[in-house]
Design a protein around this motif. Sequence first.
Motif, short mmCIF file in Angstrom:
data_model
loop_
_atom_site.label_atom_id
_atom_site.label_comp_id
_atom_site.label_asym_id
_atom_site.label_seq_id
_atom_site.Cartn_x
_atom_site.Cartn_y
_atom_site.Cartn_z
N ASP A 165 2.94 0.61 -14.56
CA ASP A 165 3.01 0.37 -13.09
C ASP A 165 1.83 -0.23 -12.55
O ASP A 165 0.74 0.03 -12.71
N SER B 171 0.57 4.90 -1.52
CA SER B 171 0.43 5.31 -2.98
C SER B 171 -0.72 6.22 -3.11
O SER B 171 -1.63 6.56 -2.42
N SER C 128 0.72 -6.15 -4.90
CA SER C 128 0.09 -6.92 -4.18
C SER C 128 0.63 -8.39 -4.29
O SER C 128 1.43 -8.78 -5.16
N PRO D 116 -6.66 -3.64 -10.97
CA PRO D 116 -5.25 -3.30 -11.17
C PRO D 116 -4.47 -4.19 -12.13
O PRO D 116 -3.55 -4.07 -12.84
N GLY E 171 0.99 -1.11 -0.05
CA GLY E 171 0.07 0.03 0.10
C GLY E 171 0.45 1.30 0.06
O GLY E 171 0.29 2.25 0.11
N SER F 183 -3.26 5.41 -5.27
CA SER F 183 -4.44 4.70 -5.21
C SER F 183 -5.00 4.53 -3.57
O SER F 183 -5.98 4.37 -3.54
N ALA F 184 -3.91 4.31 -2.73
CA ALA F 184 -4.13 3.99 -1.40
C ALA F 184 -4.94 5.38 -0.74
O ALA F 184 -5.87 5.29 0.04
N ARG G 182 -8.37 5.63 -2.06
CA ARG G 182 -9.48 4.67 -1.27
C ARG G 182 -9.63 5.03 0.20
O ARG G 182 -10.76 4.94 0.50
N THR H 14 -0.56 -9.68 -7.53
CA THR H 14 0.45 -9.30 -8.67
C THR H 14 1.76 -9.99 -8.77
O THR H 14 2.43 -10.28 -9.97
N TYR I 19 -0.12 -1.97 -9.13
CA TYR I 19 -0.36 -1.81 -7.86
C TYR I 19 0.45 -3.07 -6.94
O TYR I 19 -0.03 -4.34 -7.40
#
Length: 617
Positions: free
Chosen positions: A242, A398, A246, A295, A210, A400-401, A404, A249, A244
């Motif tokens: 790029d 990040s 995880s 993602p 994250g 995206s974090a 969220r 991933t 995310y």
Amino acid sequence: MITAAKKFHLTFTALSISKEIQLQMPVWNHLAMTDANLERIRKKKNTSCLRQNHRVKTVLDILQIAHRTSTNYRRPHILNPSGVGRKNCGCPPCQRDRNEFHCRNPGECIETAKLILQCIPPKWNPEVENLDHCDTLALTEEEQLANKGVGDDKTLTFDPDYRLTDMSHGFRIFASDDYLQQTAAKRYGSLLTNGDELEAQIHARVSKPGQANSEMTALIHLRQPNQVDQTLALRLSFTEWDLYPSFNTALLGGLLHIISSTPLNTPLKVFTTSDFLGKTFVKNRCDIEKHPLEPNFRLVQTVISRLNERTARTRFTQSKVTDAFLLQHLPPHTILLDAASDLMFSLPGIRLKAGNQRLFTKVIMDIKGKLRPPRKSTTCNLERIRCSLGDEFKFYPSDSAIWRSMRCTDINRLTRNFLWKCVHETFHVGLFWDKVNNFEHFGECSLCRVPETMEHILLDCNSPSVHTIWQLAEFIWSQRYRDWPSLNWGLLLGCSLSKFKSNRGKAIRGKNRFFTIIVSSSMQLIWTLRNERVLERKPTTTTEARNRWLAVINAALTRDRILANKARFGKFSRNKRLVLETWSGVLHNEEALPEDWICAKEVLVGIRPAARNNGVG
């Protein structure tokens, strides 16, 4: 509807077309024909005869005419020396054409039918054999039953048959022209099995999940009979985009590396501790395109294209990782994975049948968002949030974090919208009013005589309500905790990402949640009081600011108590234990309350409202 289909690139395509679909395609204005070939067919004088007299509609109809053979000799029709088909052929089909269909020259119609077939590209032409080897590589009955969960064998086998057998699955939307190939996907690898099955064990690791500086590592163990075992530790990065970071991933990256470095005709069996790979590529493969905004969607599509290219079996199974495998402390080396999809084995866009209006709207908004340049103010605020959290908690989230966290359900919807607008700086303050004639004075703080910004309004303004509210927030925090952080603009915007930890380094959920609630509620109230003072000419006294802040915090407490009722809200209820951890220690007369005070009456925070002084007389 046609305009929308053209705008969003609706097309009909597939990797390989089955014979049934090829024969069902309409022959006139065939979607795969080029404009030059269509014009060439229109110039033939027998085209109208085929359409009107012979009633030709599909490729099957034109194929039957082009391959007409003599009834007596079972051979193609004899051509005249000039190359034109015989006009007076006496075979029953040609006699039927002349008598029933009123065709003047069946021979020329046969030649025109052959020309039409030649104009159809090889991918769509039923006369051309597609070297996809799907029939040879088709799953056995036992493998199909195992994929459905029947039997004791838990090994799942990837289905290498990518032919289009259902017409509705061929319509795809948001398709790029680069992917529209007119040649069928062909497997060039040898069909002969190369040696014994290669067993690959993948274990994924993600450091600092994250965060902007997180890393993905894949630990891979390769084992093959008569070969030396290999163990690799790979730090994954991708060439195309790029992703995310995880666990899933990292698993996909490890699998992509194994497939890319293994011969196409070598059987492969992949072991993982989770069932993610088996569900993604076998059980739920048809549901992948229902989530194009995930993602890992493009990475999954890339892995599928590489799996389709293989000419040997690829199997997935779930197993435990041995301790000896995990205890190998190998220094990871960075590897740059080529995540570009092979255009021959890739399908453009998403399947039209898999989507709905809600999904298509999200995809369209995502496409428009990528075309729109980023806002400077938004980018700046995201960096300020990241730097503030890094200075205070050693945590660098990040982008995206951060986004969220704006949907955190610990705070109400209006406050979530307020935080989102603060990050984007959409409020009409400061420099906005410089562009409005006769309203330039609104861009300056009436109390401080400085340019007004959201940071100034919520933190630096000399308004009594601002100082009162933040003093109350610090006071109620000090009733239970001591480490009140030094507030700044980035920390206010990222309040829902606070990471208070214990001495052992474990996150204190109740403390983080309490900080999020009091900070976000205080920000929303300060903005409300400022609007009343500026727009409605209603100045706020210190007493009124204190009482309204207490009302907001007590409302948050009451909302938590109500939503913790599991009998009423079921799976949507809040964790009762987490609510108790959040508010315990800051309540009024808490010694007299029961241990579980969720359902008790008159539960308020431990600050009493100030009495209003309305004057005498």
